[in-house]
Every structure is written in structure tokens, then in C-alpha cells.
Write an enzyme that holds these catalytic residues in place. Structure first.
Site, PDB file in Angstrom:
ATOM      1  N   THR A  15      65.712  12.701 -73.100  1.00  0.00           N
ATOM      2  CA  THR A  15      65.944  11.545 -73.122  1.00  0.00           C
ATOM      3  C   THR A  15      67.377  10.865 -73.715  1.00  0.00           C
ATOM      4  O   THR A  15      67.559   9.931 -72.812  1.00  0.00           O
ATOM      5  CB  THR A  15      64.045  11.309 -73.155  1.00  0.00           C
ATOM      6  OG1 THR A  15      63.720  11.715 -72.760  1.00  0.00           O
ATOM      7  CG2 THR A  15      64.638   9.606 -73.409  1.00  0.00           C
ATOM      8  N   THR A 277      43.348  27.336 -84.084  1.00  0.00           N
ATOM      9  CA  THR A 277      42.711  26.367 -83.179  1.00  0.00           C
ATOM     10  C   THR A 277      42.995  25.264 -82.627  1.00  0.00           C
ATOM     11  O   THR A 277      44.193  24.966 -82.607  1.00  0.00           O
ATOM     12  CB  THR A 277      41.512  25.648 -84.546  1.00  0.00           C
ATOM     13  OG1 THR A 277      41.641  24.369 -83.814  1.00  0.00           O
ATOM     14  CG2 THR A 277      42.840  24.728 -85.493  1.00  0.00           C
TER      15      THR A 277
HETATM   16  N1  ASP Z   1      61.768  15.092 -70.753  1.00  0.00           N
HETATM   17  C1  ASP Z   1      62.418  14.878 -71.833  1.00  0.00           C
HETATM   18  C2  ASP Z   1      62.709  16.437 -72.700  1.00  0.00           C
HETATM   19  O1  ASP Z   1      61.869  16.783 -72.602  1.00  0.00           O
HETATM   20  C3  ASP Z   1      61.881  13.869 -73.010  1.00  0.00           C
HETATM   21  C4  ASP Z   1      62.316  13.881 -74.017  1.00  0.00           C
HETATM   22  O2  ASP Z   1      63.400  14.091 -74.721  1.00  0.00           O
HETATM   23  O3  ASP Z   1      61.768  12.827 -74.995  1.00  0.00           O
HETATM   24  O4  ASP Z   1      63.908  16.549 -71.855  1.00  0.00           O
END
Ligand code: ASP
Length: 342
Positions: A15, A277
Site C-alpha cells: 500500500t 496456540t
Molecule cells: N494489501 C497490501 C499488501 O499487503 C496491504 C498493505 O500494504 O498494507 O500488500
């Protein structure tokens, strides 16, 4: 290294560098040049920053052991040229990648700081800018010419965690990670407060990157009412070498004979059964309750307070090293990189 501190930023996707497609509204990765445009402040750091960009950039849901090997190879290849590494990575599976790298990079004596964000860097309220800048600062920190954090860590929302102790636990909050069984390594405020006594010490040995991972493992997550067919389907997976049994509370599982019988038969076939766990805090204590005593009797191995992310990648690593089943069982009960409290 004498002279100016130098950091390699490895951009893998996630992201932090994504942009929203105006038509479909889905997020897709940006090139590094565009990402960098949003961070002119990096120019002001008193250190040399170089970049390595993965091609293609990946959402972290698409990452896998081949990607871990690629990443470990980049760090190994560039290890002598830099004082530290910052890995920009999607947060969804960051805890898995950070755990994997902690095992694969033996004798790591330099910082490898993972970071990412919940909002893309191009957005006004992004958490990416702060996460990125804090990570660079942490990766450059030295005391008497020795890195302050010579281990694989995750920097997110003003906290620094040991990578192999973390799990992503919130899909929305800026504080997306939890380290339920190990305190944070550092806190970012006006100053960055390092908790030195909690941070691994360098051993000054030569880095060894182990680049074979064995994927023949599975997770069997228990739930009340799990059926014999589902358990059998997992335990009879072709080429299976090890299974993580995700148990209740302090390592507890049903005591019904069909369940223990299936596990016993798998252990007899040489399959390693590792008890981890489902809780995000606390430890497996086999034998504390009647519901776990049977598991130790049939040869299930207790995982203490290890996270599932760490258990998955530790098994891939140990099996990839080619150890015998007995040695893997013994090493699973040993803390190799501070991943569990024995
Ligand atoms: N979907 C994204 C990823 O893991 C979410 C993020 O970057 O936080 O690549």
C-alpha cells in the site's frame, strides 16, 4: 564502515506505494520514482540512500518462499556495501516475510527494518511518510560504530518490533501489528528510545544467507466441531513433512480418540506436528490440562509462545536446511533468533 552511513531501501510493493485506479477504485502499485516524489525530505538525511526495486512490485498476498529467497539474496549481495536495509513491504504478510528473513540471515549484524503503511504515500493523511522516515533513522542508528538494531525488525506507527514476534492484527488502524509475547524494541517520540537490553547483540561473524526453503508444510487450525475428514485431508496432504497444529489456549485440543489416533498415525509416518496456540499472547504448556497431555504422549512438539508466522517460516527454513526429523524437532524447541521464550 568508515565515512558516510549508507542505507539500501528495498521497495517490494504494498500500500505504501499504491495509487487508486480512478475507474475501478482498486489499489495498484506505483513505480519507485513516483513514490520518491512524495518524500523529498529523504534528501535531508545525513546519509546516502540507494534503492533497489522489485519488478514486478507485489501486493504482499502474492509473496511466497521464492520471493523470500530473492530478498535474502539481494541483502546478501549488498551486505558489505551498506550499513543497514529498509524494506518497503505490504503489511498483510509482512510478519511472515520478516520472520522468514530472520531465520534465513544467519549472523545478521546490521539492521533490516521492514515498514509499509495503511494509507498510500500519496494521500494527505498517509502513515507511510512517518513509517518510512522512522525506519531510515533506525536503520542508521549506531553506538560506538556498532548498529543499535542488528536484527530483522518491523517499524510501524512509532513502534519497533522484533520481526519474528509480530502478527498483523488490525486491517484498519495505523497501529496494525501486535507483538503479544515480546516487548517493543524501541519507541518513537521526540526521541527514539531504544530498549537495548531487549535487542539482539551482534556476534560479528560473517553473514550466511540460507536460500533453500521447504514448502511441504500445512496449518491445521482447530475449531469446535472439526470433522475427521478435514483433519485427515490435511494430514494426508501429498509430500507433507510438518504440520502446525493451531490449538486452543495453552495448547489444548479435543481428546476424542479419532483425533489423537489420526495425529499419532501421522507422527508414526514421520510427520512433525508442532503445537502453536491460536492466542496472540501467552504460551503453549503441554500437560497443563488433560486436553494437551495426550498430545505430548503421542509425540507432538510444543511451540511455547511462537507466532504462527514464525512457526511457518521456521519450519520452511529448518526443513530447507535438510536436518533430520529428530534435529528439526529439537531445533523447534530452541530459540534461534529470539523468536520464542523457552
Ligand atoms: N494489501 C497490501 C499488501 O499487503 C496491504 C498493505 O500494504 O498494507 O500488500
Amino acid at each position: 564502515m568508515i565515512g558516510q552511513t549508507s542505507i539500501l531501501v528495498i521497495y517490494t510493493g504494498g500500500t505504501i506505494g499504491m495509487v487508486q485506479d480512478p475507474k475501478t477504485l482498486t489499489l495498484r502499485p506505483l513505480t519507485f520514482d513516483i513514490l520518491y516524489k512524495y518524500l523529498p525530505v529523504l534528501e535531508n538525511f545525513n546519509c546516502k540512500i540507494d534503492f533497489y526495486t522489485f519488478d514486478p512490485l507485489l501486493d504482499s498476498s502474492n509473496m511466497n518462499p521464492s520471493f523470500y529467497i530473492h530478498l535474502a539474496s539481494v541483502i546478501e549481495e549488498k551486505y558489505e556495501d551498506y550499513d543497514g536495509f529498509v524494506v518497503l513491504h505490504g503489511s498483510d504478510t509482512m510478519a511472515y516475510t520478516a520472520s522468514a528473513l530472520s531465520f534465513m540471515l544467519e549472523n545478521l549484524n546490521k539492521p533490516v527494518v521492514f515498514t509499509g503503511s495503511q494509507l498510500p504515500i500519496g494521500m494527505v493523511r498517509t502513515d507511510g511518510r512517518e513509517n518510512f522516515i522512522n525506519s531510515i533513522e533506525i536503520a542508521t542508528a549506531k553506538e560506538f560504530d556498532t548498529p543499535v538494531v542488528p536484527e530483522v525488525a518491523i517499524c510501524f506507527e512509532n513502534k519497533l518490533y522484533r520481526g519474528n514476534r509480530t502478527s498483523k492484527f488490525n486491517a484498519e488502524h495505523f497501529g496494525a501489528f501486535v507483538s503479544g509475547n515480546y516487548p517493543i524494541l524501541a519507541e518513537v517520540g521526540v526521541h527514539i528510545k531504544y530498549h537495548n537490553h531487549l535487542i539482539l547483540k551482534p556476534n560479528f561473524k560473517k553473514l550466511r544467507a540460507l536460500k533453500v526453503l521447504d514448502e511441504n508444510i500445512a496449518i491445521l487450525k482447530l475449531f469446535p466441531g472439526i470433522s475427521p475428514n478435514s483433519v485427515a485431508a490435511v494430514l494426508n496432504t501429498k509430500d507433507l513433512k510438518a504440520v502446525i497444529l493451531e490449538t486452543f489456549g495453552s495448547g489444548n485440543a479435543p481428546t476424542v480418540p479419532w483425533f489423537l489416533g489420526q495425529l499419532q498415525e501421522a507422527v508414526a509416518r514421520g510427520i512433525i506436528v508442532f503445537n502453536v496456540t491460536q492466542c496472540k499472547g501467552g504460551s503453549v504448556e503441554m500437560g497443563k490440562y488433560e486436553t494437551s497431555a495426550g498430545l505430548s504422549k503421542i509425540g507432538v512438539i510444543g511451540g511455547y509462545d511462537i507466532t504462527t508466522e514464525s512457526a511457518v517460516t521456521k519450519l520452511m527454513y529448518l526443513l530447507g536446511c535438510g536436518y533430520s526429523v529428530d534435529s528439526v524437532k529439537q531445533l523447534l524447541q530452541t530459540s534461534l533468533r529470539g523468536e520464542m521464550t523457552v
